[in-house]
Design an enzyme around this catalytic site. Structure first.
Site, mmCIF file in Angstrom:
data_model
loop_
_atom_site.group_PDB
_atom_site.id
_atom_site.type_symbol
_atom_site.label_atom_id
_atom_site.label_comp_id
_atom_site.label_asym_id
_atom_site.label_seq_id
_atom_site.Cartn_x
_atom_site.Cartn_y
_atom_site.Cartn_z
ATOM 1 N N TYR A 295 -10.795 125.943 7.575
ATOM 2 C CA TYR A 295 -12.132 126.547 7.497
ATOM 3 C C TYR A 295 -12.108 128.044 7.812
ATOM 4 O O TYR A 295 -13.088 128.742 7.601
ATOM 5 C CB TYR A 295 -13.113 125.844 8.444
ATOM 6 C CG TYR A 295 -13.439 124.407 8.049
ATOM 7 C CD1 TYR A 295 -13.103 123.918 6.799
ATOM 8 C CD2 TYR A 295 -14.077 123.555 8.923
ATOM 9 C CE1 TYR A 295 -13.388 122.619 6.437
ATOM 10 C CE2 TYR A 295 -14.380 122.248 8.564
ATOM 11 C CZ TYR A 295 -14.023 121.784 7.322
ATOM 12 O OH TYR A 295 -14.320 120.494 6.957
ATOM 13 N N LYS B 173 -1.305 115.105 8.435
ATOM 14 C CA LYS B 173 -0.688 114.524 7.249
ATOM 15 C C LYS B 173 0.706 115.142 7.078
ATOM 16 O O LYS B 173 0.960 115.929 6.156
ATOM 17 C CB LYS B 173 -1.576 114.702 6.008
ATOM 18 C CG LYS B 173 -2.585 113.547 5.914
ATOM 19 C CD LYS B 173 -3.355 113.488 4.638
ATOM 20 C CE LYS B 173 -2.556 113.039 3.449
ATOM 21 N NZ LYS B 173 -2.362 111.589 3.356
ATOM 22 N N ASP C 147 -5.240 109.707 6.647
ATOM 23 C CA ASP C 147 -5.833 108.685 5.770
ATOM 24 C C ASP C 147 -5.731 107.310 6.409
ATOM 25 O O ASP C 147 -6.674 106.515 6.359
ATOM 26 C CB ASP C 147 -5.194 108.715 4.370
ATOM 27 C CG ASP C 147 -3.676 108.777 4.403
ATOM 28 O OD1 ASP C 147 -3.112 109.078 5.467
ATOM 29 O OD2 ASP C 147 -3.049 108.510 3.355
ATOM 30 N N ASP D 194 -13.463 116.864 11.274
ATOM 31 C CA ASP D 194 -14.811 116.891 10.707
ATOM 32 C C ASP D 194 -15.118 115.542 10.051
ATOM 33 O O ASP D 194 -16.157 114.916 10.282
ATOM 34 C CB ASP D 194 -14.840 118.024 9.659
ATOM 35 C CG ASP D 194 -16.242 118.380 9.216
ATOM 36 O OD1 ASP D 194 -17.188 117.736 9.698
ATOM 37 O OD2 ASP D 194 -16.388 119.280 8.376
ATOM 38 N N ASP E 291 -17.279 112.028 11.735
ATOM 39 C CA ASP E 291 -18.467 111.490 11.046
ATOM 40 C C ASP E 291 -18.294 110.007 10.765
ATOM 41 O O ASP E 291 -19.230 109.216 10.879
ATOM 42 C CB ASP E 291 -18.711 112.226 9.724
ATOM 43 C CG ASP E 291 -19.645 113.411 9.914
ATOM 44 O OD1 ASP E 291 -19.844 113.806 11.079
ATOM 45 O OD2 ASP E 291 -20.155 113.932 8.916
#
Ligand code: NAD
Length: 370
Positions: A142, A193, A225, A249, A253
């Site tokens: 980001y 990852k 994942d 992020d 959620d």
């Protein structure tokens, strides 16, 4: 007497309604414990733009840097959609996080007993759930450079972002994770990852090294994942999940929804410890909910639970934090609910009725404990 200073930033939309109920809770702790609160209230986001012409005034930032903790409502609203990007409400919050270097975002996913049936997962999978998602908040994709949308000499256009982490950014995040786990169930999942990303390989290497300093904490590495899958398959296997900005992020959620409603989710953002003091911002996960603002429909519990985190992490008041969380459970067990979490067939209460019920619960529980 323990003196603590707080900057309250109600913000926009339902923020001021939720902070009004929190103020009653703070008042209760001021009258019933040895905590002495020095409270400053100021504007942030759209409200600050209207008052100061900027979403975060310099004078507000100055106070923010001095206080022991900041508790925020929420910012944003459609009325500021067309304002220049750097003057939008969210820009005020981003600047605040950046200026205080709040790199560690703590998002607990706790399934409160009375709401276990509100989860999208089966009750037995989530009842008793208590996960802490620790997201890196000030670096990664980001913020990485280069970024942008560009046209190459051959005329093709492309959009790009850069995932980049310095060793010290990973290390300080992991250290917060291990320290949190030490006070919880002594397990950290470091999530990246490494199978497809160089930054992931590096993240894993740093996590392994830092983990050696915490021999009592179990460290497990997991691909992001797989972590997403495990969160919905068997969420109770996790204690602390430490991960980067992007994965954090998404995973936070996902974990949030295990627990029922957005109106119940608190968060904390912490900075580095300097001279025994850590900058800290506490805020609900939800936004300013303009669709219900000003109607007495907002659930103030995420904001109240954020203050419980403040009691625990900034003021080191474990038993006061436990008391406040028990008061929330007590109210929910009595089926006192705002619209967003109302049980079928039970009339929902207003934001301020929820505040009143909380104060009654605090009175009741503190008398029982006395
Ligand atoms: P939102 O979280 O504000 O609302 C999503 C939905 O959940 C809405 O239907 C809302 O009514 C409901 N809801 C949220 N909190 C609730 C509560 N406490 N009680 C009852 N219902 C609740 O998300 P959104 O609608 O996408 O965003 C609205 C504004 O908030 C936007 O301007 C956005 O940029 C901003 N926002 C701010 C923050 C923040 O301040 N940290 C976070 C997210 C979004």
């Amino acid at each position: 007497m323990k003196n603590v200073s707080i900057l309250l930033l109600p913000g926009d939309g339902i923020g001021p309604e939720a902070i009004a109920e929190l103020s009653r809770v703070i008042e209760w702790f001021s009258s019933n414990t040895d905590l002495a609160f020095d409270i400053t209230t100021d504007d942030l986001g759209g409200a600050a733009y209207e008052r100061y012409g900027t979403p975060l005034a310099d004078t507000t930032l100055e106070v923010a840097k001095k206080v022991d903790a900041i508790v925020m409502g929420s910012v944003g609203g459609p009325q500021w959609d067309n304002v220049e990007r750097h003057l939008r409400p969210e820009a005020g919050l981003l600047t605040l996080r950046k200026e205080l270097d709040l790199f560690a975002n703590l998002r607990p996913a706790t399934c409160r007993a009375a709401l276990a049936s509100a989860s999208s997962l089966k009750e037995d999978l989530v009842s008793g759930l208590d996960i802490m998602i620790l997201r890196e908040l000030t670096a990664g994709v980001y913020f990485g450079e280069p970024r942008g949308i560009e046209t190459l000499p051959d005329g093709r256009r492309r959009g790009l972002d850069t995932q980049v982490y310095f060793e010290e950014e990973i290390e300080r995040l992991l250290r917060v994770g291990f320290e949190l786990a030490a006070k919880r169930n002594k397990k950290v999942h470091s999530v990246e990852k490494a199978n497809v990303m160089e930054s992931g390989v590096f993240w894993r290497e740093v996590a392994t090294r830092v983990g050696k300093d915490y021999p009592d904490i179990e460290l497990e590495h997991m691909y992001a994942d797989n972590c997403a899958m495990q969160l919905v398959r068997q969420p109770k296997q996790f204690d602390v999940i430490a991960t980067d900005n992007l994965f954090g992020d998404i995973l936070s959620d996902c974990a949030a929804m295990l627990t029922g409603s957005l109106g119940m989710l608190p968060s904390a953002s912490l900075g580095s410890e300097i001279d025994g003091k850590r900058a800290a911002l506490y805020e609900p996960v939800h936004g300013s909910a303009p669709d219900i603002a000003g109607q007495g429909l907002a659930n103030p519990l995420a904001t109240v639970l954020s203050f419980a985190m403040c009691l625990r992490y900034s003021f080191n008041r474990q038993s006061d934090a436990d008391l406040l969380e028990s008061a929330v459970d007590h109210v929910l067990a009595k089926n006192i609910r705002t619209t967003d979490i109302a049980a079928q067939g039970v009339k929902p209460v207003s934001t301020s009725d929820m505040g009143t019920a909380l104060i009654e619960a605090l009175n009741e529980l503190s008398t029982q404990n006395a």
